[in-house]
Design an enzyme around this catalytic site. Structure first.
Site, mmCIF file in Angstrom:
data_model
loop_
_atom_site.group_PDB
_atom_site.id
_atom_site.type_symbol
_atom_site.label_atom_id
_atom_site.label_comp_id
_atom_site.label_asym_id
_atom_site.label_seq_id
_atom_site.Cartn_x
_atom_site.Cartn_y
_atom_site.Cartn_z
ATOM 1 N N SER A 157 8.207 2.709 -1.631
ATOM 2 C CA SER A 157 8.162 3.543 -0.430
ATOM 3 C C SER A 157 6.978 4.500 -0.511
ATOM 4 C CB SER A 157 9.482 4.299 -0.265
ATOM 5 O OG SER A 157 9.527 4.966 0.987
ATOM 6 N N LYS A 170 9.533 3.599 7.040
ATOM 7 C CA LYS A 170 9.755 3.541 5.590
ATOM 8 C C LYS A 170 11.031 4.294 5.215
ATOM 9 C CE LYS A 170 7.010 1.963 2.925
ATOM 10 N NZ LYS A 170 6.940 0.613 2.356
ATOM 11 N N LYS A 230 5.271 9.638 2.825
ATOM 12 C CA LYS A 230 5.276 9.808 4.297
ATOM 13 C C LYS A 230 6.664 9.573 4.894
ATOM 14 C CE LYS A 230 0.394 8.703 4.921
ATOM 15 N NZ LYS A 230 0.063 8.841 3.490
ATOM 16 N N GLU A 260 -3.669 -15.074 2.908
ATOM 17 C CA GLU A 260 -3.949 -16.194 2.009
ATOM 18 C C GLU A 260 -5.228 -16.005 1.190
ATOM 19 O OE1 GLU A 260 -5.766 -19.517 3.105
ATOM 20 O OE2 GLU A 260 -6.718 -18.744 4.910
ATOM 21 N N ARG A 285 -5.196 12.786 13.333
ATOM 22 C CA ARG A 285 -4.882 11.565 14.070
ATOM 23 C C ARG A 285 -3.401 11.563 14.451
ATOM 24 N NH1 ARG A 285 -6.919 7.384 9.659
ATOM 25 N NH2 ARG A 285 -5.576 8.789 8.466
ATOM 26 N N ILE A 312 -1.203 -2.177 -4.441
ATOM 27 C CA ILE A 312 -0.138 -1.953 -5.412
ATOM 28 C C ILE A 312 0.414 -3.280 -5.914
ATOM 29 C CG2 ILE A 312 2.152 -0.953 -5.790
ATOM 30 C CD1 ILE A 312 -0.018 1.104 -5.506
ATOM 31 N N VAL A 340 -2.754 6.431 -2.934
ATOM 32 C CA VAL A 340 -3.253 5.729 -4.111
ATOM 33 C C VAL A 340 -4.767 5.613 -4.016
ATOM 34 C CG1 VAL A 340 -3.163 3.593 -5.436
ATOM 35 C CG2 VAL A 340 -1.100 4.461 -4.335
ATOM 36 N N LEU A 341 -5.447 6.163 -5.004
ATOM 37 C CA LEU A 341 -6.913 6.144 -5.001
ATOM 38 C C LEU A 341 -7.435 4.720 -5.055
ATOM 39 C CD1 LEU A 341 -7.702 9.051 -7.476
ATOM 40 C CD2 LEU A 341 -8.317 8.977 -5.078
#
Length: 653
Positions: free
Chosen positions: A416, A431, A419, A327, A549, A304, A457-458
């Site tokens: 955010s 979050k 979730k 880095e 999970r 993002i 996000v794909l």
């Protein structure tokens, strides 16, 4: 051998002067033919006069062809425009010939020179038919030879509008593969049954398994950009099992130099099958919002963050500050900016947990806006390391927000996640705590703190799509935690655009949520990815269910219990109305949690559950604390009311 020769010479083009000479020969032949017909199919006319007329006619014709340029077109790709140019050249030739004949009649410059008007008219008609016909016959012969000597593919084009016709022409002009367009598909009832270049237009309902097999269809190319996504999903689901490739034409703005050719036709990606139209932002206020601002982006090397950097770099910023602790990835983002000709930026390797370092960055660069995208986001990993999750997601956000407030930054936009809504994992809870902290800070700060929530996000680092792609490339089975698991999805550019838009409209204290359409069933998504890769499910690649999970939800949510929404001027962006907080108490408890000993995982989780009532662990070792927290709170309430009952509280602890 013949095929190789054809392939070699089909990529070469005849000299325009050769075409020019052939066109002159055709005009000369039709002139003799016009005389032959005019004199009742006999040679009973004066050959001497004809020999005088021919040089002048060739001179006039040459001038006409040179002016119009009809001989410059590629004959094998003759189209309507080329035929129109031939028509213009013949009309100009006829006009000049008539003008010369009339002028000579008046001046008698060339004795005994004249051309009967009937000859001029008949010659014009024959010339146009012969010139156009020869071009079309050559094109037909070339295409027939091409179909026999090159690889052929039967295709259907979805969309019978302008984009469909452009696609058809691009396929016809392809020299490497012979595309045979069998049918057009269109949803417009008015077009059904009509023809384009002799090709029938059919409704989508007619396209099924038997139709595809009977017509040996190899590919379906979606040309229109306005087709309902549900129709495309239905097309993929129904036909992709029958070795039919579903491809798409990119939007016009993605065409190379504004021109389209068949090489730009691409395979459908899973992003195209979200079940909703793409989210687009076209707000001119964004230009004013960021004009002359110094913008700091944390997590600038992440999925993002890097897209935010890319989009922000297109605005007239005073300066763009990139902060990330990775880095190598930050270096890559820096190089992308350089290649784009952007130099008003500073790439800084820094850890947001280092308060002194962050303060120095603010002191030197004086950012006026902050986009905070740095975070730990992997649910299973954070479930095992609550202290690390607290340190980055909560304490890192706290330090950054405190610094922004201290330096009177105009806006602080926090990225955010869904979730954080009714969290079932440590990551989601951290979050949510970060959301709560900046909500508390809003009450005492001049900085406008804004929160944005969105789903998966794909293509982002660690998301399910890259994992599936890697597994498909390796030929291994796809791994899925649960057959019924669903998620909301958006693309990286969509998410970043909505973050910028929310940052623009935010007045401070809002939690913006994004309308991402219907949630997507990951099991269906996995099957479609296998099929879009040209493989069969489950024969080539199967899907293995591994079980949820730790901390993972079956269904994601955008609103917590007790929340509802307010609309904004953008239909895809809503404002969440969260429950009221005891800001002083919550802020103090979060600050206390941020200095918790790193080895006290159980204590950390207990305190988070106490602070976030809706936090219920799922498939996690911390589920045992959900009932204890109730007792803890109850006991704590007793102690607050009666200090003598301290033994009860100690026993609960």
């Amino acid at each position: 051998m013949i095929k190789n020769y054809f392939t070699y010479y089909s990529q070469k083009f005849a000299s325009k002067w050769l075409v020019f000479g052939i066109d002159l020969a055709i005009v000369l032949a039709t002139f003799f033919l016009a005389y032959f017909i005019r004199f009742n199919f006999t040679l009973d006319f004066e050959i001497e006069r004809l020999l005088v007329q021919v040089p002048l006619l060739l001179c006039i014709t040459s001038i006409s062809f040179l002016i119009v340029g009809s001989f410059k077109s590629v004959i094998r790709h003759t189209g309507f425009t080329d035929v129109v140019n031939v028509f213009k050249a013949v009309i100009l030739m006829t006009f000049l010939t008539t003008l010369v004949v009339l002028a000579n009649t008046i001046t008698n410059t060339i004795p005994n020179f004249t051309i009967p008007k009937s000859i001029i008219v008949v010659h014009a008609l024959f010339s146009f038919v012969a010139l156009s016909g020869c071009r079309l016959l050559f094109k037909i012969g070339y295409n027939n030879l091409k179909s026999k000597l090159t690889d052929s593919r039967n295709v259907m084009i979805y969309g019978a509008g302008d984009s469909g016709i452009i696609t058809y022409n691009a396929l016809m002009n392809n020299t490497k593969t012979n595309y045979v367009t069998q049918f057009f598909i269109d949803d417009d009832i008015k077009k059904r049954g009509k023809l384009i270049n002799g090709i029938k237009i059919l409704p989508l309902n007619d396209i099924d398994e038997s139709f595809v097999k009977n017509n040996s269809i190899d590919e379906i190319i979606v040309a229109s950009q306005s087709i309902d996504t549900n129709n495309i999903i239905s097309l993929v689901d129904n036909l992709i099992d029958f070795n039919v490739k579903i491809k798409k034409v990119p939007p016009i703005e993605d065409w190379i130099n504004g021109e389209f050719n068949s090489n730009q036709i691409k395979q459908f990606q899973i992003e195209d099958l979200l079940g909703r139209p793409p989210i687009s932002i076209d707000n001119p206020n964004l230009l004013n919002e960021f004009n002359g601002e110094t913008v700091l982006v944390t997590g600038a090397a992440g999925s993002i963050g890097s897209e935010l950097v890319k989009q922000l770099s297109n605005f007239n910023l005073k300066k763009l500050i990139l902060v990330d602790q990775a880095e190598s990835a930050l270096y890559d983002v820096q190089q992308d900016l350089k290649r784009s000709g952007k130099y008003n930026y500073a790439a800084i390797v820094a850890d947001i947990r280092d308060g002194l370092r962050i303060d120095t960055i603010f002191q030197i660069h004086k950012p006026t806006m902050v986009f905070h995208a740095a975070a730990y986001k992997h649910v299973p990993l954070m479930e095992k390391s609550p202290y690390e999750a607290i340190k980055i997601n909560v304490n890192g956000t706290k330090l950054l927000a405190d610094t922004a407030s201290r330096y009177n930054v105009k806006k602080f936009v926090f990225v955010s996640t869904d979730k954080a809504v009714n969290p079932t994992s440590v990551m989601g809870a951290t979050k949510r705590m970060a959301e709560m902290y900046i909500s508390c800070l809003q009450k005492e700060s001049k900085t406008k703190f804004i929160t944005t929530r969105f789903g998966n996000v794909l293509g982002s680092n660690g998301s399910v799509i890259p994992l599936f792609k890697k597994q498909i490339e390796n030929g291994s089975n796809l791994t899925l935690t649960h057959k019924d698991i669903t998620r909301y999805f958006m693309t990286i550019p969509e998410a970043s655009q909505l973050v910028l838009e929310a940052g623009t409209m935010g007045k401070g204290g809002e939690i913006f949520i994004f309308d991402m359409g219907e949630s997507v069933k990951i099991y269906d998504l996995a099957k479609n990815m296998i099929k879009l890769s040209g493989l069969r499910y489950p024969e080539d690649i199967d899907i293995k269910i591994t079980g949820l999970r730790p901390g993972e939800k079956l269904y994601e949510e955008l609103l917590a219990n007790g929340e509802n929404t307010l609309s904004t001027y953008h239909k895809k962006i809503l404002i969440s109305k969260t429950r009221e907080l005891d800001y002083t108490k919550v802020k103090a408890e979060i600050e206390e949690l941020c200095i918790t000993n790193r080895f006290q995982n159980n204590n950390i989780v207990m305190k988070m559950k106490s602070l976030i009532p809706e936090y219920k662990s799922n498939n996690s070792e911390y589920e045992k604390f959900d009932t204890r927290v109730k007792v803890y709170k109850k006991a704590k309430g007793i102690i607050e009311n009666n200090s003598k009952d301290s033994k009860v509280f100690k026993s609960v602890q």
